[in-house]
Design an enzyme around this catalytic site. Sequence first.
Site, short mmCIF file in Angstrom:
data_model
loop_
_atom_site.label_atom_id
_atom_site.label_comp_id
_atom_site.label_asym_id
_atom_site.label_seq_id
_atom_site.Cartn_x
_atom_site.Cartn_y
_atom_site.Cartn_z
N ARG A 146 -24.28 -3.72 -16.40
CA ARG A 146 -25.49 -4.21 -16.02
C ARG A 146 -26.36 -3.01 -15.34
O ARG A 146 -27.70 -2.99 -15.64
CB ARG A 146 -25.22 -5.23 -14.79
CG ARG A 146 -24.76 -6.50 -15.53
CD ARG A 146 -24.15 -7.51 -14.07
NE ARG A 146 -25.20 -7.99 -13.39
CZ ARG A 146 -24.85 -8.65 -12.24
NH1 ARG A 146 -23.84 -8.58 -11.94
NH2 ARG A 146 -25.61 -9.25 -11.64
N HIS A 161 -28.76 -12.44 -2.59
CA HIS A 161 -27.60 -12.40 -3.21
C HIS A 161 -27.07 -10.83 -3.19
O HIS A 161 -26.26 -10.58 -3.86
CB HIS A 161 -27.45 -13.02 -4.46
CG HIS A 161 -27.52 -14.55 -4.58
ND1 HIS A 161 -27.70 -15.30 -5.67
CD2 HIS A 161 -27.30 -15.30 -3.48
CE1 HIS A 161 -27.53 -16.69 -5.31
NE2 HIS A 161 -27.57 -16.61 -4.01
N CYS A 185 -18.50 0.01 1.64
CA CYS A 185 -16.89 -0.28 2.02
C CYS A 185 -16.59 -1.39 2.73
O CYS A 185 -17.25 -2.10 3.24
CB CYS A 185 -16.77 1.07 3.17
SG CYS A 185 -14.95 1.22 3.39
N CYS A 241 -14.76 5.32 -0.56
CA CYS A 241 -15.16 5.47 0.81
C CYS A 241 -15.10 6.98 1.20
O CYS A 241 -13.87 7.29 1.26
CB CYS A 241 -14.97 4.60 1.80
SG CYS A 241 -15.65 4.68 3.36
C1 BV8 Z 1 -22.07 -19.52 0.13
C2 BV8 Z 1 -24.68 -12.07 -6.76
C3 BV8 Z 1 -20.77 -20.57 2.15
C4 BV8 Z 1 -23.70 -11.27 -7.68
C5 BV8 Z 1 -24.41 -14.53 -7.05
C6 BV8 Z 1 -22.69 -25.71 -1.33
C7 BV8 Z 1 -23.15 -25.21 -0.39
C8 BV8 Z 1 -22.90 -23.90 -0.10
C9 BV8 Z 1 -22.07 -23.35 -1.24
C10 BV8 Z 1 -21.57 -23.91 -2.28
C11 BV8 Z 1 -22.00 -25.30 -2.31
N1 BV8 Z 1 -21.47 -25.67 -3.54
C12 BV8 Z 1 -20.64 -24.83 -4.05
C13 BV8 Z 1 -20.84 -23.76 -3.30
C14 BV8 Z 1 -20.14 -22.55 -3.52
C15 BV8 Z 1 -21.11 -21.40 -4.31
C16 BV8 Z 1 -21.79 -21.97 -5.47
O1 BV8 Z 1 -23.06 -22.42 -5.35
N2 BV8 Z 1 -21.06 -22.40 -6.69
C17 BV8 Z 1 -21.83 -23.13 -7.53
C18 BV8 Z 1 -21.41 -22.38 -9.06
C19 BV8 Z 1 -21.52 -24.30 -7.85
N3 BV8 Z 1 -22.11 -20.77 -3.56
C20 BV8 Z 1 -21.51 -19.86 -2.91
O2 BV8 Z 1 -20.21 -19.30 -2.95
C21 BV8 Z 1 -22.54 -18.92 -2.21
N4 BV8 Z 1 -21.91 -18.58 -0.62
O3 BV8 Z 1 -22.47 -20.73 0.05
O4 BV8 Z 1 -21.19 -19.58 1.34
C22 BV8 Z 1 -19.63 -21.16 1.45
C23 BV8 Z 1 -18.53 -20.48 0.65
C24 BV8 Z 1 -17.55 -21.23 0.00
C25 BV8 Z 1 -17.35 -22.43 -0.05
C26 BV8 Z 1 -18.40 -23.29 0.48
C27 BV8 Z 1 -19.75 -22.72 1.18
C28 BV8 Z 1 -22.88 -17.49 -2.71
C29 BV8 Z 1 -23.26 -17.57 -3.99
C30 BV8 Z 1 -23.86 -16.31 -4.54
C31 BV8 Z 1 -23.23 -15.98 -5.73
N5 BV8 Z 1 -23.70 -14.50 -6.08
N6 BV8 Z 1 -25.04 -13.20 -7.66
C32 BV8 Z 1 -24.12 -10.58 -8.97
O5 BV8 Z 1 -25.19 -10.74 -9.11
O6 BV8 Z 1 -23.26 -9.87 -9.31
S1 BV8 Z 1 -24.88 -15.77 -7.93
C33 BV8 Z 1 -25.56 -15.29 -9.45
O7 BV8 Z 1 -26.33 -16.82 -9.63
C34 BV8 Z 1 -26.72 -14.56 -9.59
O8 BV8 Z 1 -27.43 -14.19 -8.16
C35 BV8 Z 1 -28.00 -15.45 -10.10
O9 BV8 Z 1 -29.28 -15.22 -10.01
C36 BV8 Z 1 -27.56 -16.61 -9.34
C37 BV8 Z 1 -28.24 -18.06 -9.84
O10 BV8 Z 1 -28.24 -17.97 -11.18
P1 BV8 Z 1 -29.64 -18.14 -11.79
O11 BV8 Z 1 -30.41 -16.73 -11.18
O12 BV8 Z 1 -30.26 -19.58 -11.72
O13 BV8 Z 1 -29.35 -17.47 -13.36
P2 BV8 Z 1 -28.86 -18.24 -14.52
O14 BV8 Z 1 -28.43 -17.76 -15.60
O15 BV8 Z 1 -27.85 -19.70 -13.79
O16 BV8 Z 1 -29.92 -19.31 -14.89
C38 BV8 Z 1 -31.16 -18.48 -15.49
C39 BV8 Z 1 -32.37 -19.50 -15.63
O17 BV8 Z 1 -33.61 -18.77 -16.30
C40 BV8 Z 1 -32.05 -20.72 -16.61
O18 BV8 Z 1 -32.43 -21.60 -16.11
C41 BV8 Z 1 -32.97 -20.32 -17.92
O19 BV8 Z 1 -33.33 -21.50 -18.73
C42 BV8 Z 1 -34.13 -19.71 -17.22
N7 BV8 Z 1 -34.57 -18.77 -17.99
C43 BV8 Z 1 -34.18 -17.96 -18.98
N8 BV8 Z 1 -35.34 -16.90 -19.45
C44 BV8 Z 1 -36.07 -17.24 -18.83
C45 BV8 Z 1 -35.93 -18.44 -18.01
N9 BV8 Z 1 -37.11 -19.01 -17.10
C46 BV8 Z 1 -38.13 -18.46 -17.37
N10 BV8 Z 1 -38.58 -17.48 -18.01
C47 BV8 Z 1 -37.67 -16.76 -18.92
N11 BV8 Z 1 -38.20 -16.01 -19.64
ZN ZN Z 2 -15.03 3.01 4.95
#
Ligand code: BV8
Ligand code: ZN
Length: 258
Positions: free
Chosen positions: A74, A125, A133, A157
């Site tokens: 990436r 994020h 670390c 680290c």
């Molecule tokens: C947390 C960093 C407490 C790493 C990423 C309810 C409440 C709280 C948490 C949860 C919950 N339910 C489930 C959870 C757990 C989880 C979660 O949400 N799971 C999902 C899958 C159901 N959430 C977490 O774990 C979060 N932590 O809440 O802590 C907790 C912990 C455990 C259990 C409960 C609570 C942390 C989430 C962070 C994860 N890290 N990224 C890295 O990047 O390497 S997430 C990752 O997804 C990226 O950041 C990305 O940006 C993000 C969201 O995805 P999108 O950006 O929307 O990208 P995607 O590909 O999905 O969609 C692209 C869109 O663009 C599409 O709609 C497409 O149509 C559109 N598109 C494409 N081209 C274009 C366009 N639009 C316009 N123009 C274009 N040209």
């Molecule tokens: Zn360290």
Amino acid sequence: MNIDINCMFKKIIEDIPKPLKIVSVVGSGLSKGSGMPTFRGKDGLWRNYNAQDLATLQAFRKDPHLVWNWYKWRMRVLLSAQTNAGHQTLVKLEEKCANLGIITQNVDGLNEIAGNDPSRIVEIHGRIRYARCMSCDYITRWDTEENIIEDGPIPKCPNCPNTFLRPDVVWFGEQLDHNDLYKATDWIDQCNLMLVIGTSGTVYPVASFPQIAKNQGKIVIEFNIEPTPLTSICDHSIFGPCEETLPKFLEDISYLLT
Ligand code: BV8
Ligand code: ZN
């Protein structure tokens, strides 16, 4: 791209109190126009792995080399990426004093590179260009040519022997930074318009932000290439690539900006 801003949309915009105070909630679709892979589209796959399965602490513990190779891939894409017209539109909104803040799920840093004030960006994020670390508070930039060579050494680290650094991002199952969450929710409280740009609305808690804004009576406008689970919440959705629709949107509302 002929986006017919219909009269209902014009009425929505005109009813918003002035000056416009816009908070943008951004996903990987904003950087798609810069060649960055999205998370869930078909291009979200890397070596047939699903991004979601790699962006976890468990995956890193199980195979740090595999996860680092994904980030290195990436980073290689990112090093040749340019900001696009969608990023530049968010800079212009800031120049016209309409940008309260950008809450980005993207870790690519492209909003700051485009020219937005870093104090007006929450990288909720994390940041792919930094590595930290897991045992001490050491953190460093790692995005150098030699560091992004596939199957090359994993950054370690300097303070903790034999300890790998990890990318400075928030993985699934990890808490978001409280200061980031506080700043993001404060901007939502202060805004009068939320733009939801290029996100599938599937990752929480960010996916709940548009509903929070609606519950506070704010206007929410979505920019995506297709409907999402957020479309039914939004007051209006403008479908098309946001690198085309955002500049047109700015043109259409320019008479409202200072
Ligand atoms: C947390 C960093 C407490 C790493 C990423 C309810 C409440 C709280 C948490 C949860 C919950 N339910 C489930 C959870 C757990 C989880 C979660 O949400 N799971 C999902 C899958 C159901 N959430 C977490 O774990 C979060 N932590 O809440 O802590 C907790 C912990 C455990 C259990 C409960 C609570 C942390 C989430 C962070 C994860 N890290 N990224 C890295 O990047 O390497 S997430 C990752 O997804 C990226 O950041 C990305 O940006 C993000 C969201 O995805 P999108 O950006 O929307 O990208 P995607 O590909 O999905 O969609 C692209 C869109 O663009 C599409 O709609 C497409 O149509 C559109 N598109 C494409 N081209 C274009 C366009 N639009 C316009 N123009 C274009 N040209
Ligand atoms: Zn360290």
